[in-house]
Design an enzyme around this catalytic site. Structure first.
Site, PDB file in Angstrom:
ATOM      1  N   ARG A   1      59.879  79.849  -7.874  1.00  0.00           N
ATOM      2  CA  ARG A   1      59.088  78.654  -7.530  1.00  0.00           C
ATOM      3  C   ARG A   1      57.912  78.412  -8.491  1.00  0.00           C
ATOM      4  O   ARG A   1      56.759  78.423  -8.118  1.00  0.00           O
ATOM      5  CB  ARG A   1      58.600  78.737  -6.092  1.00  0.00           C
TER       6      ARG A   1
ATOM      7  N   ASP B   1      65.674  73.201   3.810  1.00  0.00           N
ATOM      8  CA  ASP B   1      64.903  73.798   4.911  1.00  0.00           C
ATOM      9  C   ASP B   1      65.696  73.865   6.212  1.00  0.00           C
ATOM     10  O   ASP B   1      65.207  74.405   7.199  1.00  0.00           O
ATOM     11  CB  ASP B   1      63.604  73.024   5.146  1.00  0.00           C
TER      12      ASP B   1
ATOM     13  N   LYS C   1      54.473  69.670   9.000  1.00  0.00           N
ATOM     14  CA  LYS C   1      53.681  70.603   8.177  1.00  0.00           C
ATOM     15  C   LYS C   1      53.666  70.109   6.721  1.00  0.00           C
ATOM     16  O   LYS C   1      52.628  70.015   6.095  1.00  0.00           O
ATOM     17  CB  LYS C   1      54.300  71.990   8.230  1.00  0.00           C
TER      18      LYS C   1
ATOM     19  N   ARG D   1      53.715  80.028  10.674  1.00  0.00           N
ATOM     20  CA  ARG D   1      53.293  79.132   9.588  1.00  0.00           C
ATOM     21  C   ARG D   1      53.828  77.724   9.790  1.00  0.00           C
ATOM     22  O   ARG D   1      53.269  76.759   9.295  1.00  0.00           O
ATOM     23  CB  ARG D   1      53.820  79.657   8.239  1.00  0.00           C
TER      24      ARG D   1
HETATM   25  C1  EPZ Z   1      58.627  71.825  -0.837  1.00  0.00           C
HETATM   26  O1  EPZ Z   1      58.366  72.966  -1.621  1.00  0.00           O
HETATM   27  C2  EPZ Z   1      58.503  72.280   0.604  1.00  0.00           C
HETATM   28  N1  EPZ Z   1      57.137  72.751   0.840  1.00  0.00           N
HETATM   29  C3  EPZ Z   1      59.513  73.388   0.890  1.00  0.00           C
HETATM   30  O2  EPZ Z   1      59.415  73.709   2.263  1.00  0.00           O
HETATM   31  C4  EPZ Z   1      60.908  72.836   0.608  1.00  0.00           C
HETATM   32  O3  EPZ Z   1      61.851  73.871   0.808  1.00  0.00           O
HETATM   33  C5  EPZ Z   1      60.984  72.335  -0.848  1.00  0.00           C
HETATM   34  O4  EPZ Z   1      59.950  71.345  -1.065  1.00  0.00           O
HETATM   35  C6  EPZ Z   1      62.333  71.700  -1.168  1.00  0.00           C
HETATM   36  O5  EPZ Z   1      62.567  70.637  -0.311  1.00  0.00           O
HETATM   37  C7  EPZ Z   1      56.147  71.836   0.989  1.00  0.00           C
HETATM   38  O6  EPZ Z   1      56.360  70.644   0.939  1.00  0.00           O
HETATM   39  C8  EPZ Z   1      54.774  72.384   1.245  1.00  0.00           C
HETATM   40  P1  EPZ Z   1      60.094  71.943  -5.019  1.00  0.00           P
HETATM   41  P2  EPZ Z   1      58.137  72.801  -3.221  1.00  0.00           P
HETATM   42  O7  EPZ Z   1      58.976  71.857  -5.977  1.00  0.00           O
HETATM   43  O8  EPZ Z   1      57.531  71.502  -3.503  1.00  0.00           O
HETATM   44  C9  EPZ Z   1      61.791  74.187  -8.814  1.00  0.00           C
HETATM   45  C10 EPZ Z   1      59.253  75.115   4.101  1.00  0.00           C
HETATM   46  O9  EPZ Z   1      60.086  75.879   4.581  1.00  0.00           O
HETATM   47  N2  EPZ Z   1      60.512  73.846  -9.445  1.00  0.00           N
HETATM   48  O10 EPZ Z   1      60.712  70.689  -4.506  1.00  0.00           O
HETATM   49  O11 EPZ Z   1      57.461  74.039  -3.692  1.00  0.00           O
HETATM   50  C11 EPZ Z   1      61.619  75.168  -7.669  1.00  0.00           C
HETATM   51  O12 EPZ Z   1      61.613  76.496  -8.149  1.00  0.00           O
HETATM   52  C12 EPZ Z   1      59.046  75.051   2.609  1.00  0.00           C
HETATM   53  O13 EPZ Z   1      58.555  74.314   4.774  1.00  0.00           O
HETATM   54  C13 EPZ Z   1      60.293  74.199 -10.775  1.00  0.00           C
HETATM   55  O14 EPZ Z   1      61.150  74.795 -11.420  1.00  0.00           O
HETATM   56  O15 EPZ Z   1      59.618  72.790  -3.753  1.00  0.00           O
HETATM   57  C14 EPZ Z   1      62.831  74.865  -6.811  1.00  0.00           C
HETATM   58  O16 EPZ Z   1      63.944  75.566  -7.326  1.00  0.00           O
HETATM   59  C15 EPZ Z   1      59.834  76.126   1.922  1.00  0.00           C
HETATM   60  N3  EPZ Z   1      59.115  73.889 -11.361  1.00  0.00           N
HETATM   61  C16 EPZ Z   1      63.046  73.364  -7.010  1.00  0.00           C
HETATM   62  O17 EPZ Z   1      62.333  73.026  -8.206  1.00  0.00           O
HETATM   63  C17 EPZ Z   1      58.136  73.192 -10.691  1.00  0.00           C
HETATM   64  O18 EPZ Z   1      57.075  72.900 -11.280  1.00  0.00           O
HETATM   65  C18 EPZ Z   1      62.515  72.494  -5.880  1.00  0.00           C
HETATM   66  O19 EPZ Z   1      61.196  72.923  -5.621  1.00  0.00           O
HETATM   67  C19 EPZ Z   1      58.379  72.817  -9.347  1.00  0.00           C
HETATM   68  C20 EPZ Z   1      59.579  73.148  -8.754  1.00  0.00           C
END
Ligand code: EPZ
Length: 422
Positions: free
Chosen positions: A121, A309, A22, A401
């Site tokens: 997020r 995850d 996904k 999802r």
């Molecule tokens: C990706 O989300 C995945 N989703 C998530 O999978 C996964 O849990 C996550 O990466 C971490 O591995 C997809 O790839 C579609 P991040 P993403 O940006 O990219 C903070 C699932 O279950 N952050 O790596 O949204 C954020 O709040 C989903 O399949 C900022 O502060 O996660 C978090 O604490 C859930 N500012 C950390 O970084 C930003 O601009 C990591 O988030 C971006 C992120």
């Protein structure tokens, strides 16, 4: 809303085919916006989030043909550069159209994603990165209004950009934007997840010049244009990990097909530490266990460390393992919502900040529980598989999802899972 009824106690045996990832398919679908000619994708799973992304791209004028797990996308004539709140609120990964729209068309209007069950997020790093590449970005009325029309040749400019947090979709958005930028972009502290690598491999096939994907420094030399290609989406390591935990918890033997062990080192290490036997060949993984597992400590962190995850799934494993486990979630601030549901099944878990202490109990009792987010839902399915009696899981749209044909795959392995459609 649909529910799942699970009667626990069956050991899982047999083979299961893992679907395309996904979290690779979502950015890869959005990358179609970068191409002048059609993009042909294979192994695109039948998931709600995939449907949502395809619908979003369709509203923009991308011509899309879908035949089972194959999808062809033609962004030759995109007419709209907007992702509305209605779209984005159902799936935050819609933010992944921002980079491609700006890179190819010089304009984008994308709703800010709202909060999410597992944490705030924000997308501030996505925005800061694009601003560093010269984009003019204003946040007005809940929308990200972005433009490059003031830039030379209306193109984003290559830049060296350090991301002060490891962000998966942030890395993906900026990599896609940089692919068509003027000059070279270096992304430092980049995410190393396999889904980032899969996207990079596809972009290179489309004509992009990208090196370093899978390391924390990715270099992208912008090109004038990108063309479509054919790409097979990488297998879903989190779906695979979920079935591996199911095999270990139920004390069965399951062979996963289309599963790559090299994407799951940390998970395999922890399953072995818990007492399961894990063997693998090129694209298969076999997990065997007698069901008597030892508690294992978990600390989530960016790839290649233990994936967030898979945290909820290992929480489920630890509820019935021997001993006490410490589970620490370092990525998201509110990713323990499965805990109170498991406590209703008899789990002995106490939470202190971002750490949970799980004391193994001899058995869980089936109960009616509520899914709150995708991976929490999966962990409740795992708990239901081993619980005494029946477990009913409500709000399973979360599951739909991210897990393709979940009940069919589990029942084929000998589980007793029924979907109750309301
Ligand atoms: C990706 O989300 C995945 N989703 C998530 O999978 C996964 O849990 C996550 O990466 C971490 O591995 C997809 O790839 C579609 P991040 P993403 O940006 O990219 C903070 C699932 O279950 N952050 O790596 O949204 C954020 O709040 C989903 O399949 C900022 O502060 O996660 C978090 O604490 C859930 N500012 C950390 O970084 C930003 O601009 C990591 O988030 C971006 C992120």
């Amino acid at each position: 809303m649909d529910k799942l009824l699970i009667t626990g106690g069956n050991r899982l045996h047999g083979e299961v085919v893992i679907s395309g990832a996904k979290n690779a398919a979502l950015p890869i679908l959005c990358a179609s916006l970068l191409a002048e000619t059609p993009l042909h994708l294979k192994s695109v799973a039948a998931l709600k989030d995939i449907d949502t992304t395809i619908k979003l791209l369709d509203t923009m004028g991308v011509k899309i043909a879908r035949d089972g797990s194959e999808v062809t996308l033609d962004a030759g004539e995109v007419a709209s550069f907007e992702a509305t709140y209605e779209m984005v609120k159902t799936m935050r990964a819609s933010i992944l159209v921002l980079g491609p729209l700006l890179a190819r068309f010089g304009t984008a209007r994308v709703s800010l994603p709202g909060g999410c069950a597992i944490g705030s997020r924000p997308v501030d790093l996505h925005i800061k990165g694009l601003q560093a590449m010269g984009a003019a970005i204003h946040i007005t009325h809940g929308y990200i209004q972005a433009s490059t029309l003031h830039l030379p040749n209306r193109r984003l400019q290559g830049v060296r950009y350090y991301m002060d947090m490891v962000t998966v979709t942030g890395t993906e958005n900026l990599m896609m934007a940089a692919a068509l930028a003027q000059g070279t972009t270096v992304l430092e502290n980049a995410a190393k997840e396999p889904e980032v690598v899969d996207l990079a491999e596809m972009l290179v096939k489309m004509g992009a010049n990208i090196t370093g994907a899978g390391t924390d420094v990715i270099t992208i030399i912008g090109v004038e244009k990108l063309n479509g290609t054919t790409h097979n989406v990488v297998c879903d390591r989190i779906e695979a990990g979920t079935y591996m935990v199911a095999a270990a918890m139920t004390g069965g033997e399951v062979k996963l097909l289309n599963a790559r062990a090299d994407l799951l080192d940390a998970v395999i290490e922890k399953l072995r530490e818990a007492g399961a036997t894990v063997t693998s060949e090129l694209d298969t993984i076999t997990v065997k266990s007698d069901g008597n597992l030892k508690a294992v400590n978990i600390r989530t962190a960016p790839h290649p460390a233990f994936p967030t995850d898979m945290q909820a799934q290992f929480m489920a494993l630890n509820t019935i393992a021997q001993g006490v486990a410490k589970v620490t979630e370092t990525i998201f601030e509110n990713r323990f919502m499965h805990v109170q549901e498991m406590q209703r099944m008899g789990a002995d878990i106490s939470i202190d900040g971002n750490t949970a202490l799980v004391k193994g109990v001899p058995f869980l009792d089936g109960a009616t529980v509520m899914a709150t987010d995708l991976r929490a839902s999966a962990s409740l399915v795992l708990a239901g598989l081993v619980a005494r009696g029946d477990t009913v899981i409500e709000r399973i749209y979360h599951l739909d999802r991210g897990y393709e044909h979940l009940e069919e795959k589990l029942n084929k392995l000998g589980a007793n899972v029924k979907r109750i459609s309301q």
